[in-house]
Design a protein around this motif. Structure first.
Motif, PDB file in Angstrom:
ATOM      1  N   HIS A 173       7.836  -8.612  11.369  1.00  0.00           N
ATOM      2  CA  HIS A 173       7.591  -8.231   9.975  1.00  0.00           C
ATOM      3  C   HIS A 173       8.716  -7.342   9.460  1.00  0.00           C
ATOM      4  CE1 HIS A 173       5.803  -4.857  12.291  1.00  0.00           C
ATOM      5  NE2 HIS A 173       6.141  -4.114  11.245  1.00  0.00           N
TER       6      HIS A 173
ATOM      7  N   GLY B 107      -4.287  -1.341  -4.896  1.00  0.00           N
ATOM      8  CA  GLY B 107      -3.196  -1.320  -3.920  1.00  0.00           C
ATOM      9  C   GLY B 107      -1.878  -0.882  -4.555  1.00  0.00           C
ATOM     10  N   GLU B 108      -1.293   0.138  -3.997  1.00  0.00           N
ATOM     11  CA  GLU B 108      -0.078   0.703  -4.584  1.00  0.00           C
ATOM     12  C   GLU B 108       1.099  -0.277  -4.480  1.00  0.00           C
ATOM     13  OE1 GLU B 108       1.117   4.290  -2.594  1.00  0.00           O
ATOM     14  OE2 GLU B 108       2.297   4.954  -4.323  1.00  0.00           O
ATOM     15  N   VAL B 109       1.389  -0.716  -3.281  1.00  0.00           N
ATOM     16  CA  VAL B 109       2.556  -1.583  -3.087  1.00  0.00           C
ATOM     17  C   VAL B 109       2.215  -3.041  -3.404  1.00  0.00           C
ATOM     18  CG1 VAL B 109       4.214  -2.427  -1.390  1.00  0.00           C
ATOM     19  CG2 VAL B 109       3.639   0.008  -1.469  1.00  0.00           C
ATOM     20  N   SER B 110       1.070  -3.514  -2.917  1.00  0.00           N
ATOM     21  CA  SER B 110       0.725  -4.919  -3.197  1.00  0.00           C
ATOM     22  C   SER B 110       0.513  -5.116  -4.696  1.00  0.00           C
ATOM     23  CB  SER B 110      -0.506  -5.358  -2.403  1.00  0.00           C
ATOM     24  OG  SER B 110      -1.676  -4.688  -2.834  1.00  0.00           O
TER      25      SER B 110
ATOM     26  N   THR C  78      -4.551 -13.146   5.029  1.00  0.00           N
ATOM     27  CA  THR C  78      -3.088 -13.022   5.060  1.00  0.00           C
ATOM     28  C   THR C  78      -2.566 -12.939   6.490  1.00  0.00           C
ATOM     29  OG1 THR C  78      -3.407 -10.676   4.632  1.00  0.00           O
ATOM     30  CG2 THR C  78      -2.695 -12.012   2.776  1.00  0.00           C
TER      31      THR C  78
ATOM     32  N   VAL D 221       0.082 -15.428   7.895  1.00  0.00           N
ATOM     33  CA  VAL D 221       1.523 -15.441   7.575  1.00  0.00           C
ATOM     34  C   VAL D 221       2.409 -15.578   8.823  1.00  0.00           C
ATOM     35  CG1 VAL D 221       3.398 -14.154   6.502  1.00  0.00           C
ATOM     36  CG2 VAL D 221       1.173 -14.239   5.383  1.00  0.00           C
TER      37      VAL D 221
ATOM     38  N   PHE E 187      -4.294  -5.962  10.182  1.00  0.00           N
ATOM     39  CA  PHE E 187      -3.885  -5.497   8.856  1.00  0.00           C
ATOM     40  C   PHE E 187      -4.977  -4.572   8.337  1.00  0.00           C
ATOM     41  CE2 PHE E 187      -1.338  -9.559   7.571  1.00  0.00           C
ATOM     42  CZ  PHE E 187      -0.540  -9.393   8.677  1.00  0.00           C
ATOM     43  N   GLY E 188      -5.116  -3.412   8.953  1.00  0.00           N
ATOM     44  CA  GLY E 188      -6.221  -2.533   8.567  1.00  0.00           C
ATOM     45  C   GLY E 188      -5.917  -1.770   7.298  1.00  0.00           C
TER      46      GLY E 188
HETATM   47  C1  LIG Z   1       2.360  -5.406  10.844  1.00  0.00           C
HETATM   48  C2  LIG Z   1       1.699  -5.609   9.493  1.00  0.00           C
HETATM   49  C3  LIG Z   1       1.920  -6.778   8.790  1.00  0.00           C
HETATM   50  C4  LIG Z   1       1.325  -6.971   7.531  1.00  0.00           C
HETATM   51  N1  LIG Z   1       1.547  -8.146   6.870  1.00  0.00           N
HETATM   52  C5  LIG Z   1       0.982  -8.356   5.666  1.00  0.00           C
HETATM   53  C6  LIG Z   1       1.195  -9.600   4.971  1.00  0.00           C
HETATM   54  O1  LIG Z   1       1.896 -10.506   5.436  1.00  0.00           O
HETATM   55  N2  LIG Z   1       0.626  -9.728   3.732  1.00  0.00           N
HETATM   56  C7  LIG Z   1      -0.154  -8.744   3.171  1.00  0.00           C
HETATM   57  O2  LIG Z   1      -0.626  -8.936   2.041  1.00  0.00           O
HETATM   58  N3  LIG Z   1      -0.394  -7.588   3.832  1.00  0.00           N
HETATM   59  C8  LIG Z   1       0.169  -7.359   5.044  1.00  0.00           C
HETATM   60  N4  LIG Z   1      -0.040  -6.160   5.692  1.00  0.00           N
HETATM   61  C9  LIG Z   1      -0.795  -5.095   4.990  1.00  0.00           C
HETATM   62  C10 LIG Z   1       0.170  -4.281   4.107  1.00  0.00           C
HETATM   63  O3  LIG Z   1       1.072  -3.556   4.944  1.00  0.00           O
HETATM   64  C11 LIG Z   1      -0.532  -3.250   3.229  1.00  0.00           C
HETATM   65  O4  LIG Z   1      -1.424  -2.492   4.012  1.00  0.00           O
HETATM   66  C12 LIG Z   1      -1.300  -3.881   2.065  1.00  0.00           C
HETATM   67  O5  LIG Z   1      -0.422  -4.638   1.232  1.00  0.00           O
HETATM   68  C13 LIG Z   1      -1.957  -2.769   1.223  1.00  0.00           C
HETATM   69  O6  LIG Z   1      -0.985  -1.894   0.723  1.00  0.00           O
HETATM   70  P1  LIG Z   1      -1.174  -1.294  -0.740  1.00  0.00           P
HETATM   71  O7  LIG Z   1      -0.131  -0.257  -0.920  1.00  0.00           O
HETATM   72  O8  LIG Z   1      -1.243  -2.373  -1.742  1.00  0.00           O
HETATM   73  O9  LIG Z   1      -2.622  -0.629  -0.673  1.00  0.00           O
HETATM   74  P2  LIG Z   1      -2.960   0.939  -0.581  1.00  0.00           P
HETATM   75  O10 LIG Z   1      -2.566   1.596  -1.867  1.00  0.00           O
HETATM   76  O11 LIG Z   1      -2.398   1.468   0.697  1.00  0.00           O
HETATM   77  O12 LIG Z   1      -4.525   0.891  -0.462  1.00  0.00           O
HETATM   78  C14 LIG Z   1      -5.364   0.464  -1.557  1.00  0.00           C
HETATM   79  C15 LIG Z   1      -6.792   0.257  -1.116  1.00  0.00           C
HETATM   80  O13 LIG Z   1      -6.857  -0.868  -0.227  1.00  0.00           O
HETATM   81  C16 LIG Z   1      -7.303  -0.448   1.076  1.00  0.00           C
HETATM   82  N5  LIG Z   1      -6.431  -1.173   2.017  1.00  0.00           N
HETATM   83  C17 LIG Z   1      -5.158  -0.849   2.341  1.00  0.00           C
HETATM   84  N6  LIG Z   1      -4.634  -1.786   3.176  1.00  0.00           N
HETATM   85  C18 LIG Z   1      -5.611  -2.701   3.361  1.00  0.00           C
HETATM   86  C19 LIG Z   1      -5.672  -3.906   4.084  1.00  0.00           C
HETATM   87  N7  LIG Z   1      -4.613  -4.364   4.777  1.00  0.00           N
HETATM   88  N8  LIG Z   1      -6.823  -4.610   4.025  1.00  0.00           N
HETATM   89  C20 LIG Z   1      -7.877  -4.175   3.296  1.00  0.00           C
HETATM   90  N9  LIG Z   1      -7.880  -3.036   2.573  1.00  0.00           N
HETATM   91  C21 LIG Z   1      -6.759  -2.317   2.613  1.00  0.00           C
HETATM   92  C22 LIG Z   1      -7.123   1.042   1.136  1.00  0.00           C
HETATM   93  O14 LIG Z   1      -8.060   1.651   1.980  1.00  0.00           O
HETATM   94  C23 LIG Z   1      -7.355   1.425  -0.319  1.00  0.00           C
HETATM   95  O15 LIG Z   1      -8.720   1.507  -0.611  1.00  0.00           O
HETATM   96  C24 LIG Z   1       0.513  -5.958   6.968  1.00  0.00           C
HETATM   97  C25 LIG Z   1       0.287  -4.778   7.689  1.00  0.00           C
HETATM   98  C26 LIG Z   1       0.859  -4.608   8.929  1.00  0.00           C
HETATM   99  C27 LIG Z   1       0.598  -3.322   9.677  1.00  0.00           C
END
Ligand SMILES: Cc1cc2nc3c(=O)[nH]c(=O)nc-3n(C[C@H](O)[C@H](O)[C@H](O)COP(=O)(O)OP(=O)(O)OC[C@H]3O[C@@H](n4cnc5c(N)ncnc54)[C@H](O)[C@@H]3O)c2cc1C
Length: 238
Positions: free
Chosen positions: A48, A86-89, A127, A130, A234-235
């Motif tokens: 990743h 979600g901040e980044v997504s 997801t 991927v 993907f917690g």
């Molecule tokens: C090794 C690895 C690979 C990953 N690959 C992918 C990928 O290919 N595609 C993808 O979309 N994501 C992937 N993720 C998850 C990604 O890194 C982020 O955690 C995800 O996009 C949420 O980030 P955010 O900033 O949008 O949400 P945040 O702003 O961090 O969180 C917003 C809300 O969503 C909740 N939340 C955060 N992360 C998750 C989650 N993963 N599942 C459910 N609820 C969540 C939080 O508790 C909060 O309530 C991966 C994670 C890891 C560790």
């Protein structure tokens, strides 16, 4: 150069720039992003990148995203699911445009990788599919498709990223909330997965925490030894 089966796995340690060449909304909450990466290190399927966003005031946020592309593809492909709040997504789904730049570090990961040498079974959900897509594209190109079997789990066809490609590549697509192709909506059963687990030397599980515990249990039920199972979760803290 592409990693050959059982050669050391390269890891990119420094930050570089990724230019968003293509931004495609492929589902209600799914965006596929293809990037040109400066000073790119070829990845191995399963790895990743860390994507870092930087605001004008210097504030940064970074998250990990698995690579969907085959290492030889000219652009690196990521698939991001927009999470509520979600901040980044949220930014990547709603605001990112072709031509934008992000900071990138990678490829990362030496554990959750498949270099094509071992007979492998992936049980992946949402997801979490991927990295399995990257593995499938790689396997197809190397003529090693017979060594890789994928069980892809989603709620519905439309919500499952890469559903068409996964099905066309021979994956068992198990929908939990939709009846399709003679299969009733339900998680994959031991009866469906057992024939796919024969002779498996390595298993990969990828998805949410709940999915990962379901899939790990399922693999145990069909006789896959726990010491060959590799899990990427993907917690909510991912
Ligand atoms: C090794 C690895 C690979 C990953 N690959 C992918 C990928 O290919 N595609 C993808 O979309 N994501 C992937 N993720 C998850 C990604 O890194 C982020 O955690 C995800 O996009 C949420 O980030 P955010 O900033 O949008 O949400 P945040 O702003 O961090 O969180 C917003 C809300 O969503 C909740 N939340 C955060 N992360 C998750 C989650 N993963 N599942 C459910 N609820 C969540 C939080 O508790 C909060 O309530 C991966 C994670 C890891 C560790």
């Amino acid at each position: 150069m592409t990693a050959q089966p059982d050669t050391p796995v390269p890891v990119g340690r420094s930050w570089t720039t990724g230019r968003l060449a293509e931004v495609d909304h492929v589902g209600e909450r799914l965006v596929r992003i293809r990037l040109e990466v400066d000073e790119r290190t070829d990845h191995v399927p399963g790895q990743h990148y860390v994507v870092r966003l930087r605001a004008e005031d210097g504030y940064t946020a970074q998250r990990s995203y698995s690579i969907a592309s085959d290492p030889v593809e000219p652009l690196v492909e990521l698939l991001v699911e927009r999470l509520p709040g979600g901040e980044v997504s949220g930014f990547l789904h709603d605001d990112a445009r072709a031509g934008d730049e992000v900071e990138l570090r990678g490829p990362i990961g030496r554990w959750f990788v498949w270099t094509g040498g071992q007979r492998a079974l992936c049980v992946v959900g949402g997801t979490g599919v991927v990295p399995a897509v990257s593995m499938l594209r790689y396997a197809r190109r190397l003529g090693r498709a017979d060594r890789l079997t994928v069980v892809a789990v989603g709620r519905t066809w439309d919500e499952l990223p890469y559903a068409d490609e996964l099905a066309a590549s021979g994956a068992l697509v198990a929908l939990t909330r939709e009846d399709r192709g003679g299969r009733y909506g339900a998680p994959p059963s031991p009866r469906e997965v057992a024939p796919l687990a024969d002779g498996v030397q390595r298993a990969y599980v990828c998805g949410s925490a709940g999915f990962a515990s379901f899939a790990t249990r399922l693999l145990g039920e069909v006789g896959v030894r726990s010491d060959v199972v590799r899990v990427e979760q993907f917690g909510a803290t991912g």
